[in-house]
Every structure is written in structure tokens, then in C-alpha cells.
Design a protein around this motif. Structure first.
Motif: not given
Length: 407
Positions: A93, A143-144, A147, A259
Motif C-alpha cells: 500500500k 484508498q478507493t 485506486k 475498484v
């Protein structure tokens, strides 16, 4: 379906005795008042206006432009002490962490010692907790968002955008109070994104337009409880126009939380290099003899491994990390899940764990050559990039030598 009264956003709007200097949008959804304040994330005035608005309106629900994970980190002053950077690299990550660090560092550089990035959100949360009112994180998980944005561009576009982010980390930006206030203007923000090349329009769509929809829907959902009569939402000023367009609609958030699946090339590339080099070494052995095949194989080891180790050495990595870079680089040719950069950075994050002050000093340390090397967080990313870059260069060199010998 609830009735929605639409109004036009104003900069100095007045509602029931409330007046603000900030960009401001008022909506009535059924019998619920929705007050949406547009802020700059490094503005002292924004912090003051948030406090004034909440104390004046006394809302039943407070919405903030944060995702759940970021709200937890904002509320927990010791979250950096709890961050396990070894786990970050182990779970791969690091791109998400690096992007977040660069963006927060850039905001910090534009701010001053009195105001930290996101202080207006901290103020809204603190007031909500003190009033014992629900505080709702209405933004999509970072994070979404990252991504989805990375998944919509190719390799070279990723490198271009990443270099632009990295440049923002290296440059010191002094911004006056007047300039910060100008950042709250929708027109300026629209002009900024209108300058993005057309091929990066998908990135702008994910980072800005999709989040406008997401924020609007989450704010609308906060009004569904019949007991909720007043809602205050604190968002970046650039989102106001998009929220106004979407808050009257019902949007499917599940689609915006998806995602992107790996593209065909991403999966194909995992087997392309092993097959290519295995075939190259095999054909060299068949056409020129076993000695020629072994020579090419040995070049793969010492050229690719040597350049990866050199990259780790330049980054001043731990001796064990340097050795692992040398060993992993040639192995990664045939087993793509092993990357010299990943392994050496994983080793470095375990052997030289960053301290809390390393995270806190990223903005300052990134401005000097020595600071970039001494800061353990920045240093770990160097230990990732340089060995990986060396390994990639080695791949092209060995491939070139092998093909030259054949033809």
C-alpha cells in the motif's frame, strides 16, 4: 420521495440571522435545513467560520469532507505512533501512503505555523463531539479514490502524474492570506482543472467530479432521519458547485466504491518477462551452446542484481537491504511477485523503523538534500525507487545483449 427546494449558492449568504464570509450553499430537503460551508483547508478564516456557523445554527448532524479512515486519524493525535510502515509495504500500500504524504505535505507547506491542513475539519469534529451530535464522514475512502484514479490511466501517464506530485513535494510554496482566500473561488478551481490535458480528464473526473456526487449523496442521506431538522456540512469550496448539481438526485454510491479490476496487460505482463527471458536463454543455449546460455544467465544475475544493489547503495540502505536487492532483482525476472524495490524497502522499514518526528518533518525535510536522506520515511521510499530503477535498467541491458548476440 422527499421534496427538495433548490436555491442558488451565494458567497455571503444570510439565513435566519446567520452570515458568513465563506462560499455557502443552503438547501431545504423536505423539512430539513442543509447548510454547506465551502472552505480552504489551510485558512484561519475558514476555521473561524466553521465555529461560528455550528454555534449559530446548532445542527442535529455535522458532515465533514473526510472519509472514515482519515477522520479516525484526525481525531487520534497519536495515529502516527501507531502506523506500522512495515505492514504498509508488506501489504503493498506504499503508493497510497506516498500519495497521501505528498498531498498533505504540499498543503502543510502552503499553510503556516498557526494553521494545520484540515484544522477546519478538526474544529467541526470537536464541536460536534462537545455538543454530543453525530459527526458523519461523507467523503469516499481515500484508498478507493486513488485506486480508481490510477486504474484509469496508463503506465506513462502514471509516471507523469506521479512526477508532478513529487515536484510539489520538493518545492517550497509561500502563499499569502489573500491567495488562500482566492482558493475558495469556484472559478479559480475550475480554471485550474481546465488546464489539465484531455488525456488526464479521467483523473480529474475521479478526484473531483465523482467525489462531488459522493459528498452530495452522503449529505442527502444524513437528512433522511425525521428527527434531523438541521444539517451543517463542511467541505472544500471547490466541491460546492458539484454538490449543488447532485444533491437533488439519488445516486448509487456502490458504483463509485468499485475498484477497477486489473487490466489484461497487467496480468499478461506477469508472464511476459519470465517467458521472454527463459526463451532467450534457452534459444541462446540451443543455438550457441551451453556456455553462451550460462554466460547470458550470469549477466542477468550480476548486471541486473548489481544495478539494483547499486541503487540501494546510493540510497544509503542498510547492508542487508542492499544484499536483498542484489538477490531479488534476478529472481524477480522469473518470479514477478519478487521485486528488488519492494523487498529492499520492506527490509529497510523493518530494520530502520521511522520515528513519529520523521512523519511530522516530511514537509521540512523534503526541501533539502540532506533532509531527504535523513528522514526515515522519505529514505524508505528512496530505497524502494532506486533499486527498482536499477533493476529495470538491468533488464533492458541484458535483453539487449542477448538479442544482439543472436542477430
Amino acid at each position: 420521495m422527499r421534496s427538495i427546494k433548490k436555491t442558488t449558492p451565494k458567497r455571503n449568504s444570510t439565513k435566519k440571522g446567520f452570515k458568513t464570509k465563506e462560499p455557502y450553499l443552503f438547501k431545504t430537503i423536505d423539512n430539513t435545513e442543509v447548510h454547506i460551508l465551502g472552505t480552504a483547508h489551510i485558512s484561519k478564516q475558514s476555521v473561524e467560520e466553521v465555529e461560528k456557523m455550528i454555534q449559530s445554527i446548532k445542527p442535529d448532524v455535522i458532515c465533514v469532507e473526510l472519509c472514515e479512515s482519515r477522520m479516525k486519524s484526525v481525531e487520534d493525535p497519536d495515529y502516527l505512533k501507531k502506523l506500522d510502515i512495515f505492514k504498509v509495504f508488506k501489504e503493498r500500500k506504499m503508493w497510497l501512503l506516498l500519495s497521501s504524504l505528498i498531498l498533505s505535505s504540499f498543503q502543510k507547506k502552503m499553510g503556516n505555523q498557526d494553521i494545520k491542513p484540515g484544522d477546519e475539519m478538526r474544529k467541526a469534529i470537536a464541536l460536534g463531539r462537545a455538543m454530543k451530535k453525530p459527526v458523519v464522514a461523507v467523503d469516499r475512502e481515500i484508498q478507493t479514490t486513488l485506486k480508481r484514479s490510477w486504474g484509469n490511466v496508463g503506465f506513462f501517464s502514471k509516471m507523469y502524474l506521479f512526477s508532478a506530485l513529487l515536484a510539489s513535494l520538493l518545492v517550497k510554496e509561500d502563499v499569502s492570506d489573500e491567495k488562500i482566500e482566492e482558493m475558495k473561488s469556484d472559478d479559480i478551481l475550475k480554471d485550474l482543472f481546465s488546464q489539465i490535458p484531455k488525456k488526464y480528464e479521467s483523473v480529474k473526473n475521479v478526484i473531483i467530479d465523482e467525489r462531488d456526487v459522493y459528498l452530495a449523496e452522503k449529505i442527502r442521506l444524513s437528512t433522511l432521519d425525521k428527527k434531523v431538522k438541521k444539517v451543517v456540512a463542511v467541505v472544500g469550496a471547490g466541491h460546492l458547485a458539484g454538490i449543488e448539481r447532485n444533491i437533488t438526485l439519488q445516486n448509487d454510491l456502490a458504483k463509485l466504491d468499485e475498484v477497477p479490476k486489473p487490466k489484461f496487460w497487467d496480468s499478461f505482463s506477469l508472464i511476459l518477462y519470465p517467458v521472454f527471458f527463459a526463451g532467450l536463454i534457452g534459444y541462446t543455449t540451443w543455438s550457441q551452446g551451453g556456455e553462451a546460455g550460462m554466460d547470458l544467465f550470469s549477466k542477468l544475475i550480476y548486471i541486473k542484481g548489481g544495478l539494483a544493489a547499486l541503487g540501494a547503495l546510493i540510497a544509503w540502505a542498510h547492508p542487508i537491504s542492499i544484499i536483498l536487492a542484489f538477490i531479488t532483482a534476478p529472481i524477480g525476472t522469473f518470479v514477478p511477485i519478487f521485486k528488488a524495490g519492494w523487498v529492499s524497502a520492506l527490509s529497510e522499514s523493518y530494520l530502520r523503523k521511522p520515528l513519529v518526528e520523521d512523519f511530522e518533518r516530511i514537509a521540512e525535510d523534503s526541501e533539502t538534500f540532506t533532509g531527504f536522506w535523513k528522514n526515515r520515511v522519505l529514505h524508505i521510499f528512496l530505497v524502494f525507487f532506486l533499486p527498482q530503477f536499477g533493476s529495470t535498467i538491468g533488464t533492458f541491458i541484458v535483453a539487449g545483449k542477448g538479442l544482439k548476440n543472436l542477430f
